[in-house]
Design a protein around this motif. Structure first.
Motif, PDB file in Angstrom:
ATOM      1  N   ARG A   1       0.312  -1.197  -0.139  1.00 26.43           N
ATOM      2  CA  ARG A   1       0.152  -0.211   0.014  1.00 26.43           C
ATOM      3  C   ARG A   1       1.056   1.175   0.271  1.00 26.43           C
ATOM      4  O   ARG A   1       2.172   1.110   1.122  1.00 26.43           O
TER       5      ARG A   1
ATOM      6  N   LEU B   1      21.160  -0.099  12.499  1.00 30.44           N
ATOM      7  CA  LEU B   1      20.525  -0.635  13.268  1.00 30.44           C
ATOM      8  C   LEU B   1      21.206  -1.587  14.219  1.00 30.44           C
ATOM      9  O   LEU B   1      21.253  -2.089  15.186  1.00 30.44           O
TER      10      LEU B   1
ATOM     11  N   TYR C   1      20.997  -0.176  17.363  1.00 26.25           N
ATOM     12  CA  TYR C   1      19.841  -0.369  18.190  1.00 26.25           C
ATOM     13  C   TYR C   1      19.337  -1.653  18.901  1.00 26.25           C
ATOM     14  O   TYR C   1      19.383  -1.658  19.809  1.00 26.25           O
TER      15      TYR C   1
ATOM     16  N   PHE D   1      14.855  -1.544   8.539  1.00 23.43           N
ATOM     17  CA  PHE D   1      15.016  -0.321   9.058  1.00 23.43           C
ATOM     18  C   PHE D   1      14.788   0.572   9.047  1.00 23.43           C
ATOM     19  O   PHE D   1      14.605   0.944   7.700  1.00 23.43           O
ATOM     20  N   ILE D   2      13.612   1.579   9.796  1.00 22.26           N
ATOM     21  CA  ILE D   2      13.285   2.600   9.507  1.00 22.26           C
ATOM     22  C   ILE D   2      13.461   3.556  10.521  1.00 22.26           C
ATOM     23  O   ILE D   2      13.602   3.769  11.588  1.00 22.26           O
TER      24      ILE D   2
ATOM     25  N   ASP E   1       6.047   3.506  12.272  1.00 25.28           N
ATOM     26  CA  ASP E   1       4.480   3.540  12.646  1.00 25.28           C
ATOM     27  C   ASP E   1       2.752   4.408  11.735  1.00 25.28           C
ATOM     28  O   ASP E   1       2.269   4.695  12.143  1.00 25.28           O
TER      29      ASP E   1
ATOM     30  N   GLY F   1       3.383   2.854   8.186  1.00 21.62           N
ATOM     31  CA  GLY F   1       3.294   1.825   7.453  1.00 21.62           C
ATOM     32  C   GLY F   1       4.397   1.962   6.599  1.00 21.62           C
ATOM     33  O   GLY F   1       4.113   0.878   5.073  1.00 21.62           O
TER      34      GLY F   1
ATOM     35  N   ALA G   1       5.971  -1.545   6.705  1.00 23.29           N
ATOM     36  CA  ALA G   1       5.096  -2.557   5.727  1.00 23.29           C
ATOM     37  C   ALA G   1       4.898  -2.594   3.746  1.00 23.29           C
ATOM     38  O   ALA G   1       5.305  -3.898   3.343  1.00 23.29           O
TER      39      ALA G   1
ATOM     40  N   ARG H   1       5.534  -6.182   2.498  1.00 25.46           N
ATOM     41  CA  ARG H   1       4.899  -6.052   1.244  1.00 25.46           C
ATOM     42  C   ARG H   1       5.316  -6.539   0.082  1.00 25.46           C
ATOM     43  O   ARG H   1       5.697  -7.749  -1.070  1.00 25.46           O
TER      44      ARG H   1
ATOM     45  N   HIS I   1      15.098 -12.104  14.572  1.00 25.87           N
ATOM     46  CA  HIS I   1      15.239 -11.117  15.435  1.00 25.87           C
ATOM     47  C   HIS I   1      15.803 -11.181  16.770  1.00 25.87           C
ATOM     48  O   HIS I   1      15.742 -12.535  16.711  1.00 25.87           O
TER      49      HIS I   1
ATOM     50  N   PRO J   1      11.504  -5.025  21.823  1.00 26.11           N
ATOM     51  CA  PRO J   1      10.138  -4.591  21.532  1.00 26.11           C
ATOM     52  C   PRO J   1       9.042  -4.044  20.244  1.00 26.11           C
ATOM     53  O   PRO J   1       8.303  -4.267  20.191  1.00 26.11           O
ATOM     54  N   LEU J   2      10.360  -3.935  19.458  1.00 22.99           N
ATOM     55  CA  LEU J   2       9.656  -3.241  18.050  1.00 22.99           C
ATOM     56  C   LEU J   2       9.558  -4.651  16.758  1.00 22.99           C
ATOM     57  O   LEU J   2       8.342  -4.087  15.535  1.00 22.99           O
TER      58      LEU J   2
ATOM     59  N   PHE K   1       5.910  -6.140  14.599  1.00 25.81           N
ATOM     60  CA  PHE K   1       5.958  -6.213  13.820  1.00 25.81           C
ATOM     61  C   PHE K   1       5.899  -7.194  12.267  1.00 25.81           C
ATOM     62  O   PHE K   1       5.473  -7.752  11.438  1.00 25.81           O
TER      63      PHE K   1
ATOM     64  N   MET L   1       3.064  -9.431   9.769  1.00 32.38           N
ATOM     65  CA  MET L   1       4.061  -9.161   8.409  1.00 32.38           C
ATOM     66  C   MET L   1       3.792 -10.703   8.132  1.00 32.38           C
ATOM     67  O   MET L   1       4.403 -11.463   7.345  1.00 32.38           O
TER      68      MET L   1
END
Ligand code: COA
Length: 336
Positions: A155, A180, A183, A255-256, A262, A264, A267, A271, A289, A294-295, A299, A303
């Protein structure tokens, strides 16, 4: 190996294969036992019959290799093969023997060491024994199988474009890869080394030049805000043996940027990857992972992924201990 022992090992492997298939059809047939750094550890049942085996392999990861940034320099990997419906007692016995074996190995006494066992995530019967011996569930290999009906396509996110990265994107890809690793470092998996950045740069450069991986950037206003790197089956042979399905791909990096989460974008990247993998007939996609990130867990399960293997570790290796008693506690269904 005398034939009596060879037959016993073959019988154990067959029993383990049946057991694994009943626990989780995505598990592979157990591979042949590797040559260990000592004699095989043997677990006998009450009647003296062999009910389990284990082999410890010492894996030294040299300095200057990027793999050293993903864990300890000296890894002692246990390959267990346990039969029976409930492996709790046999697991405990095997881990105690492993601990005694490691106590006699000089290289296992250093700081930069780990004792590691890959455990089928759905094999719950050994978990208490793993905990009692001081092992921690650090990393999960999660799997997504190709859906039978076409899934939801990507999307678009307004203002965000997704494109393949090329050699000119080295700095942006490097920056997101390094973010990443930093993190993920919070969760005890990666180990930051002096040459981590230089080694990641080398890998990013060669991968962007070869174009053998699929490296995609999400961009807003020409600025890279998200990164996905995936290995098609031709590059993912190193992990393909962890599952019964084939061909297998591997999702290496996701990684975002914190400010863009949050909305999209993750995703949309995933996708787009799934659409390409599904169209190519890839049967299963694997990824790692951190268990306590926690993320990532929520997620990935959103998915379509689910746990396949859990890597249990003691760091340093000498933190593997003789069992301590853990009280059964109260189940979450009984309330607090
Ligand atoms: C994990 C990560 C990639 C998710 O990216 P994102 O862009 O924030 O995720 P999205 O906004 O696209 O979310 C997709 C879906 O997952 C859900 N989701 C995402 N993160 C979630 C979380 N922490 N808890 C619950 N649901 C979550 C969203 O609600 C959304 O659901 P929907 O499809 O019903 O709308 C991002 O948080 C990140 O980069 N984290 C830090 C690095 C990291 O953990 N990488 C993974 C390493 S394995």
């Amino acid at each position: 190996m005398p034939w009596v022992v060879r037959d016993a090992v073959r019988d154990i492997n067959r029993a383990v294969a049946r057991r694994w298939q009943s626990i989780d059809p995505l598990l592979p047939d157990p591979a042949a036992m590797p040559a260990g750094c000592g004699a095989p550890l043997v677990v006998s049942g009450e009647n003296g019959r062999m009910v389990g085996l284990g082999v410890c392999v010492h894996h030294h990861v040299p300095a200057g290799s990027l793999n050293q940034s993903w864990g300890a320099a000296d890894r002692f990997l246990l390959t267990p093969r346990l039969t029976g419906q409930d492996t709790h007692l046999a697991t405990g016995e095997l881990l105690s023997q492993w601990r005694d074996h490691l106590a006699g190995v000089a290289a296992a006494r250093g700081e930069d060491t780990s004792a590691v066992v890959a455990w089928p995530s759905r094999d719950i019967t050994g978990v208490r024994a793993l905990l009692r011996h001081g092992l921690q569930p650090l990393t999960v290999i999660a799997a997504r199988t190709r859906p039978t009906a076409p899934g939801r396509g990507p999307r678009p996110v307004p203002g965000v474009t997704i494109r393949a990265a090329g050699p000119a994107d080295e700095e942006q890809v490097l920056d997101l890869e390094v973010q990443l690793i930093k993190y993920d470092g919070h969760f005890g998996g990666p180990v930051w080394r002096r040459d981590t950045v230089a080694l990641v740069r080398q890998e990013v450069r060669s991968s962007l030049e070869r174009q053998a991986m699929w490296t995609w950037l999400a961009e807003r206003d020409g600025r890279a805000i998200g990164l996905l790197v995936a290995q098609p089956p031709a590059e993912a042979g190193w992990i393909a043996g962890m599952t019964s399905r084939s061909p297998a791909a591997y999702l290496q990096t996701m990684f975002i940027q914190a400010a863009d989460r949050d909305s999209g974008i993750g995703a949309a990247l995933v996708r787009a990857l799934h659409a390409r993998l599904d169209a190519a007939g890839v049967a299963v996609t694997l990824l790692h992972h951190s268990q306590v990130n926690p993320l990532s867990g929520p997620f990935w399960y959103r998915m379509g992924y689910r746990p396949l293997w859990t890597s249990w570790e003691a760091r340093p290796a000498r933190a593997l201990r003789l069992p301590v008693r853990i009280s059964p506690g109260r189940g979450c269904s009984r309330g607090l």
